[in-house]
Design an enzyme around this catalytic site. Structure first.
Site, PDB file in Angstrom:
ATOM      1  N   GLU A  21       0.809  -1.225   0.000  1.00  0.00           N
ATOM      2  CA  GLU A  21       0.000   0.000   0.000  1.00  0.00           C
ATOM      3  C   GLU A  21       0.838   1.270   0.000  1.00  0.00           C
ATOM      4  OE1 GLU A  21      -2.528  -1.396   3.534  1.00  0.00           O
ATOM      5  OE2 GLU A  21      -3.929  -0.262   2.260  1.00  0.00           O
ATOM      6  N   TYR A  53     -16.005  26.776   1.902  1.00  0.00           N
ATOM      7  CA  TYR A  53     -15.837  25.323   1.849  1.00  0.00           C
ATOM      8  C   TYR A  53     -15.010  24.884   0.639  1.00  0.00           C
ATOM      9  CZ  TYR A  53     -20.061  25.860  -1.038  1.00  0.00           C
ATOM     10  OH  TYR A  53     -20.984  26.261  -1.973  1.00  0.00           O
ATOM     11  N   GLU A  73      -7.086   6.288  11.092  1.00  0.00           N
ATOM     12  CA  GLU A  73      -7.260   7.103  12.300  1.00  0.00           C
ATOM     13  C   GLU A  73      -6.266   8.269  12.335  1.00  0.00           C
ATOM     14  OE1 GLU A  73      -7.133   3.797  12.189  1.00  0.00           O
ATOM     15  OE2 GLU A  73      -8.595   2.906  13.545  1.00  0.00           O
ATOM     16  N   LYS A  98     -12.487   4.519   3.406  1.00  0.00           N
ATOM     17  CA  LYS A  98     -11.440   3.899   2.599  1.00  0.00           C
ATOM     18  C   LYS A  98     -12.102   2.798   1.764  1.00  0.00           C
ATOM     19  CE  LYS A  98      -6.791   1.867   2.868  1.00  0.00           C
ATOM     20  NZ  LYS A  98      -5.746   1.297   3.782  1.00  0.00           N
TER      21      LYS A  98
HETATM   22  N1  LIG Z   1      -8.351   0.329  12.654  1.00  0.00           N
HETATM   23  C1  LIG Z   1      -7.721   0.087  11.479  1.00  0.00           C
HETATM   24  N2  LIG Z   1      -7.568  -1.180  11.020  1.00  0.00           N
HETATM   25  C2  LIG Z   1      -6.939  -1.403   9.825  1.00  0.00           C
HETATM   26  C3  LIG Z   1      -6.449  -0.335   9.062  1.00  0.00           C
HETATM   27  C4  LIG Z   1      -6.614   1.012   9.562  1.00  0.00           C
HETATM   28  O1  LIG Z   1      -6.200   1.999   8.936  1.00  0.00           O
HETATM   29  N3  LIG Z   1      -7.245   1.158  10.770  1.00  0.00           N
HETATM   30  N4  LIG Z   1      -5.826  -0.569   7.849  1.00  0.00           N
HETATM   31  C5  LIG Z   1      -5.712  -1.802   7.362  1.00  0.00           C
HETATM   32  C6  LIG Z   1      -5.134  -2.060   6.007  1.00  0.00           C
HETATM   33  O2  LIG Z   1      -4.298  -0.968   5.581  1.00  0.00           O
HETATM   34  C7  LIG Z   1      -6.294  -2.278   5.017  1.00  0.00           C
HETATM   35  O3  LIG Z   1      -6.998  -1.075   4.884  1.00  0.00           O
HETATM   36  C8  LIG Z   1      -5.799  -2.676   3.624  1.00  0.00           C
HETATM   37  O4  LIG Z   1      -5.535  -4.047   3.597  1.00  0.00           O
HETATM   38  C9  LIG Z   1      -6.203  -2.998   8.093  1.00  0.00           C
HETATM   39  N5  LIG Z   1      -6.797  -2.652   9.377  1.00  0.00           N
END
Ligand SMILES: Nc1nc2c(c(=O)[nH]1)N=C([C@H](O)[C@@H](O)CO)CN2
Length: 120
Positions: A21, A53, A73, A98
């Site tokens: 990623e 805005y 987050e 996302k």
């Molecule tokens: N609480 C979260 N859990 C996960 C995140 C995140 O950003 N916050 N990200 C991932 C991986 O990047 C996913 O988005 C792609 O495989 C997994 N868990």
């Protein structure tokens, strides 16, 4: 206190916990609800008295493009800090989506609330 909202702003940012990623920017969507007093803008009908805005959307686009967070987050918090750099915005409800992060899910994301009282 009134609300100015912005729904579905498309952002691009390098984001994710996996090595694959880190090589490209992913598409994210942002929803905002801004707590502002719209009285002055309503009375003057002058953009100078409003939270623009469109200008805020451009700032948020730049914040996301410059970021390289692992977690949504962390990016959400940075985006909220950009919003609260505008003193006229008392607080923000921010939801960062996302899309496609989990093939088995229709959407994933995080929703946060930040206010001027908390801002450092
Ligand atoms: N609480 C979260 N859990 C996960 C995140 C995140 O950003 N916050 N990200 C991932 C991986 O990047 C996913 O988005 C792609 O495989 C997994 N868990």
């Amino acid at each position: 206190m009134d609300t100015v909202f912005l729904q579905g702003l498309e952002l691009r940012s390098v984001i994710g916990v996996h090595a694959w990623e880190r090589a490209f920017a992913q598409r994210l969507k942002l929803d905002l609800r801004l707590a502002v007093d719209t009285g002055a803008a309503a009375a003057s009908d002058d953009l100078a008295d409003a939270v623009d805005y469109a200008a805020l959307a451009e700032q948020l686009t730049q914040t996301a493009a410059a970021a390289d967070c692992q977690l949504i987050e962390a990016l959400a918090d940075r985006l909220a800090a950009t919003v609260l750099s505008h003193a006229a915005i008392q607080s923000v409800d921010l939801t960062l989506h996302k899309p496609g992060a989990l093939p088995a899910a229709t959407d994933v994301g995080v929703a946060i609330t930040r206010s001027q009282q908390e801002a450092p």
